[in-house]
Every structure is written in structure tokens, then in C-alpha cells.
Design a protein around this motif. Structure first.
Motif, PDB file in Angstrom:
ATOM      1  N   ILE A   1      11.433  15.325  -0.387  1.00 25.36           N
ATOM      2  CA  ILE A   1      11.679  15.263  -1.835  1.00 25.36           C
ATOM      3  C   ILE A   1      11.793  16.667  -2.426  1.00 25.36           C
ATOM      4  N   LYS A   2      10.948  17.570  -1.950  1.00 27.88           N
ATOM      5  CA  LYS A   2      10.987  18.949  -2.448  1.00 27.88           C
ATOM      6  C   LYS A   2      12.337  19.602  -2.144  1.00 27.88           C
ATOM      7  N   GLN A   3      12.885  19.313  -0.970  1.00 26.22           N
ATOM      8  CA  GLN A   3      14.133  19.942  -0.540  1.00 26.22           C
ATOM      9  C   GLN A   3      15.370  19.280  -1.149  1.00 26.22           C
ATOM     10  N   LYS A   4      15.377  17.956  -1.201  1.00 31.87           N
ATOM     11  CA  LYS A   4      16.586  17.239  -1.588  1.00 31.87           C
ATOM     12  C   LYS A   4      16.470  16.500  -2.919  1.00 31.87           C
ATOM     13  N   GLY A   5      15.240  16.384  -3.427  1.00 31.15           N
ATOM     14  CA  GLY A   5      15.049  15.615  -4.647  1.00 31.15           C
ATOM     15  C   GLY A   5      15.033  14.123  -4.351  1.00 31.15           C
ATOM     16  N   VAL A   6      14.891  13.311  -5.377  1.00 26.09           N
ATOM     17  CA  VAL A   6      14.911  11.849  -5.218  1.00 26.09           C
ATOM     18  C   VAL A   6      16.361  11.386  -5.267  1.00 26.09           C
ATOM     19  N   ILE A   7      16.841  10.916  -4.124  1.00 27.40           N
ATOM     20  CA  ILE A   7      18.260  10.532  -4.019  1.00 27.40           C
ATOM     21  C   ILE A   7      18.512   9.175  -4.663  1.00 27.40           C
ATOM     22  N   HIS A   8      17.652   8.203  -4.370  1.00 26.42           N
ATOM     23  CA  HIS A   8      17.840   6.855  -4.907  1.00 26.42           C
ATOM     24  C   HIS A   8      16.938   6.651  -6.123  1.00 26.42           C
ATOM     25  N   PRO A   9      17.515   6.317  -7.266  1.00 32.48           N
ATOM     26  CA  PRO A   9      16.690   6.144  -8.476  1.00 32.48           C
ATOM     27  C   PRO A   9      15.720   4.976  -8.345  1.00 32.48           C
ATOM     28  N   VAL A  10      14.580   5.089  -9.012  1.00 30.98           N
ATOM     29  CA  VAL A  10      13.609   3.994  -9.026  1.00 30.98           C
ATOM     30  C   VAL A  10      14.050   2.974 -10.072  1.00 30.98           C
TER      31      VAL A  10
ATOM     32  N   GLN B   1       0.820  -1.206   0.000  1.00 29.45           N
ATOM     33  CA  GLN B   1       0.000   0.000   0.000  1.00 29.45           C
ATOM     34  C   GLN B   1       0.864   1.270   0.000  1.00 29.45           C
ATOM     35  N   VAL B   2       0.430   2.251  -0.770  1.00 30.00           N
ATOM     36  CA  VAL B   2       1.059   3.572  -0.772  1.00 30.00           C
ATOM     37  C   VAL B   2       0.004   4.553  -0.294  1.00 30.00           C
ATOM     38  N   LYS B   3       0.148   5.038   0.926  1.00 25.91           N
ATOM     39  CA  LYS B   3      -0.894   5.858   1.538  1.00 25.91           C
ATOM     40  C   LYS B   3      -0.504   7.341   1.562  1.00 25.91           C
ATOM     41  N   ASP B   4      -1.501   8.182   1.335  1.00 27.23           N
ATOM     42  CA  ASP B   4      -1.291   9.628   1.451  1.00 27.23           C
ATOM     43  C   ASP B   4      -1.549  10.039   2.902  1.00 27.23           C
ATOM     44  N   ASN B   5      -0.630   9.656   3.773  1.00 27.17           N
ATOM     45  CA  ASN B   5      -0.781   9.945   5.195  1.00 27.17           C
ATOM     46  C   ASN B   5       0.269  10.953   5.653  1.00 27.17           C
ATOM     47  N   GLU B   6       0.379  11.110   6.958  1.00 22.49           N
ATOM     48  CA  GLU B   6       1.326  12.090   7.518  1.00 22.49           C
ATOM     49  C   GLU B   6       2.763  11.737   7.158  1.00 22.49           C
ATOM     50  N   GLU B   7       3.055  10.449   7.146  1.00 21.26           N
ATOM     51  CA  GLU B   7       4.405  10.013   6.776  1.00 21.26           C
ATOM     52  C   GLU B   7       4.719  10.396   5.329  1.00 21.26           C
ATOM     53  N   MET B   8       3.721  10.271   4.470  1.00 24.79           N
ATOM     54  CA  MET B   8       3.913  10.654   3.073  1.00 24.79           C
ATOM     55  C   MET B   8       4.124  12.159   2.955  1.00 24.79           C
ATOM     56  N   GLU B   9       3.405  12.931   3.752  1.00 28.63           N
ATOM     57  CA  GLU B   9       3.571  14.391   3.730  1.00 28.63           C
ATOM     58  C   GLU B   9       5.014  14.770   4.059  1.00 28.63           C
ATOM     59  N   ASP B  10       5.584  14.097   5.064  1.00 29.92           N
ATOM     60  CA  ASP B  10       6.981  14.355   5.437  1.00 29.92           C
ATOM     61  C   ASP B  10       7.921  13.968   4.294  1.00 29.92           C
TER      62      ASP B  10
ATOM     63  N   ARG C   1       4.911   8.409  -6.068  1.00 33.05           N
ATOM     64  CA  ARG C   1       3.742   9.118  -5.528  1.00 33.05           C
ATOM     65  C   ARG C   1       4.161  10.437  -4.883  1.00 33.05           C
ATOM     66  N   ALA C   2       5.289  10.432  -4.189  1.00 28.70           N
ATOM     67  CA  ALA C   2       5.778  11.663  -3.557  1.00 28.70           C
ATOM     68  C   ALA C   2       6.081  12.729  -4.613  1.00 28.70           C
ATOM     69  N   CYS C   3       6.647  12.310  -5.742  1.00 24.42           N
ATOM     70  CA  CYS C   3       6.924  13.251  -6.833  1.00 24.42           C
ATOM     71  C   CYS C   3       5.626  13.823  -7.394  1.00 24.42           C
ATOM     72  N   GLU C   4       4.616  12.981  -7.536  1.00 24.87           N
ATOM     73  CA  GLU C   4       3.320  13.442  -8.041  1.00 24.87           C
ATOM     74  C   GLU C   4       2.738  14.508  -7.111  1.00 24.87           C
TER      75      GLU C   4
END
Length: 313
Positions: free
Chosen positions: A62-71, A48-57, A91-94
Motif C-alpha cells: 500500500i505504501k508503494q502503490k497506494g490502494v488500487i481497488h476502492p473500498v 478477522q483482520v489480523k496484524d500478522n506477517e501477511e498484513m505487514e506485506d 487497516r493497512a492504511c491505518e
């Protein structure tokens, strides 16, 4: 002399114009930027990929540092991509409004992709029972198709085999016993409402496994009774339901009766602290002696009450 020359290594012309670091880099997989919109989720992705508080963090990070590890993705026939590992990052990028994501494109078969997708999530801090259930099932079936094992029958989880079964291999990867792997896979036979109760830790694994052998209509009525009466089956109750269902004799009345039975741990108990009553008994009395005496006194008290009632009439 000729033999000596044959053993000598003469560097290529390119070696004179490239550094060791550049040559090492050529051996690594290439990371490229891919449009997030061109990547679809893995079919039947069990995690599951949830839009919860953990996802908000995570989004803020991601906004500050970008995606460090490539998918990790693979190419689809239509030229787009399929996510193998990195659904949360996508999902975080979206959510962050980021249009491109660093990715490694790998050429993988369906089976290899499933196994990699499942294994890449095994380090998660918490994996829900439903996630384990479908992930283990997908990996077991993928390994079966690969022909890696010939002992994949799930109908006999207690069978002993000389070689490691696929379930044992999966269990070792995830820190589970073989039988537990089979139990989790059985959860895929539950209706969604009952499976959610397992995820919510309201129904335990063992009773849930037994309930999974009921027909879908029987499970639906079990859920109705559980929800209405706010009760959850014990392992013995679930086993009784399973036996009646297997014999073709499970009725709605049976389900009502079995689930309404009071469990031993639900019965109210009266307890005394030993230090509170010890002073009323000889020092030589054991706990059993004290209990017998208390019961005897209560019986005499009850008889006296009954005599008093008769006298009052």
C-alpha cells in the motif's frame, strides 16, 4: 416522411463537446477520497483482520502503490461512513499512516449491505470456520428479513424441499452443501473457547456441532476437561454428550467419563510387515490363517509361562 423523422435520433448539443470515453465514465460509480478516520467497521463484521506477517506485506504494498481497488462504504446518519467491503485495506492504511482512501459510496439497506459484505469475502483464500459460521448466519437472517424465501427454518436441516432453500443458495455461493451451511451456523452457539478449537483444527466440525447443543455451563466444563486432559471428543462421544444433555441427565461425572474413553484410533496396535513373517508359514496360508496361528502360539507360550511360574514356587 413524418414517421421517418420520429424514428431518427438527433444528438444532444453536449454530445458534440464530449468524448465517448467521458460519456461512458458518467455511467460509472464515482470514486472519491474519504478520510480513513471517518469510516467505522461493519457491525459484527464476521471476518478477522489480523496484524500478522501477511498484513505487514500488504502495508508495504500500500505504501508503494497506494490502494488500487476502492473500498465500498455507505453513509451513516451522522454523516460518517460505514465500511461494507475493504476492512483489510482500511487497516493497512491505518498502519501505513495513510489518511485518505479511495471509496465508492453506495446507498444500501441493512440487508443489502450484509449480503454484499458477506459475498465480497467469498473469494478469500482461507475462511475460518468461525468466520463462515457468523457470515452464513448474518446472510441467512438478512435474506429472511428481505422476504426472499419462506423456508428458512434451521431446526430441520435434513428436511427436503421442492424449491431451493436459502441455505442451498448460500451454499452454492460458497461451494458448500446445504447441510454444511446449517452445521456452520450451529457453531455460533459454541462458547468462544470451543469455537477457537475448531478454528485451530483441534476439534472437528461434526463433534463441534453436537457440542453446540449443550448448555453454556456444560460447554464450559467440557472445555475444562478437554484442556486439562488434552483430549478432543469424537463424533460418537459428542453425540452421547448431546443426548444426555437433551434428556437433562448430563453431569460433570458423565463428561469426565465420556471424554476419558479411549477412542479406537487412539488404541495402540502392534503391526507386522507381511514380508517379515511370511517365510515362517506355508505358502498356502492366508493372512487370516497366519493371524490365527500367531494367536494360538502366543496362547501356548502364555500357558507355558504360567506353568514355569508355578514350578518356581
Amino acid at each position: 416522411m413524418k414517421e421517418k423523422e420520429e424514428k431518427m435520433h438527433f444528438p444532444k448539443i453536449d454530445d458534440f463537446f464530449t468524448t465517448q470515453e467521458e460519456r461512458d465514465e458518467q455511467k460509472l460509480e464515482k470514486v472519491e477520497k474519504i478520510a480513513v478516520s471517518s469510516i467505522s467497521n461493519f457491525p459484527n463484521h464476521p471476518y478477522q483482520v489480523k496484524d500478522n506477517e501477511e498484513m505487514e506485506d500488504f502495508v508495504e504494498n500500500i505504501k508503494q502503490k497506494g490502494v488500487i481497488h476502492p473500498v465500498i462504504v455507505r453513509t451513516k446518519e451522522d454523516g460518517t461512513y460505514e465500511m461494507i467491503s475493504g476492512h483489510r485495506r482500511k487497516r493497512a492504511c491505518e498502519l501505513a499512516g495513510i489518511k485518505e482512501i479511495p471509496a465508492i459510496v453506495r446507498d444500501m439497506s441493512d440487508e443489502d449491505a450484509i449480503i454484499y459484505m458477506v459475498d465480497s469475502n467469498k473469494q478469500r483464500e482461507k475462511i475460518l470456520p468461525s468466520e463462515k459460521a457468523f457470515a452464513y448466519k448474518m446472510k441467512l437472517e438478512a435474506m429472511k428479513r428481505q422476504g426472499q424465501r419462506n423456508d428458512l427454518e434451521t431446526s430441520s436441516p435434513t428436511a427436503t424441499k421442492l424449491n431451493k432453500s436459502t441455505a442451498e443458495i448460500i451454499g452454492e455461493d460458497f461451494g458448500e452443501g446445504r447441510d454444511n451451511v446449517y452445521r456452520y451456523i450451529r457453531l455460533t452457539e459454541l462458547i468462544p473457547e470451543l469455537l477457537q478449537l475448531v478454528d485451530d483444527e483441534k476439534m472437528k466440525l461434526r463433534p463441534a456441532v453436537e457440542i453446540s447443543y449443550l448448555t453454556k455451563s456444560e460447554q464450559e466444563y467440557v472445555f475444562e476437561v478437554m484442556e486439562y486432559n488434552e483430549v478432543f471428543p469424537s463424533h460418537p462421544q459428542a453425540r452421547e454428550l448431546k443426548k444426555l444433555s437433551a434428556d437433562g441427565n448430563l453431569t460433570d461425572d458423565d463428561i469426565d467419563r465420556i471424554l476419558s474413553e479411549e477412542k479406537p484410533n487412539q488404541k495402540e496396535q502392534v503391526r507386522f510387515m507381511e514380508e517379515d513373517i511370511r517365510k515362517y508359514f506355508p505358502k498356502s496360508y492366508t493372512k487370516s490363517d497366519m493371524q490365527k496361528t500367531i494367536i494360538s502360539l502366543l496362547e501356548k507360550w502364555q500357558k507355558q509361562r504360567e506353568r514355569n511360574r508355578r514350578d518356581e514356587r
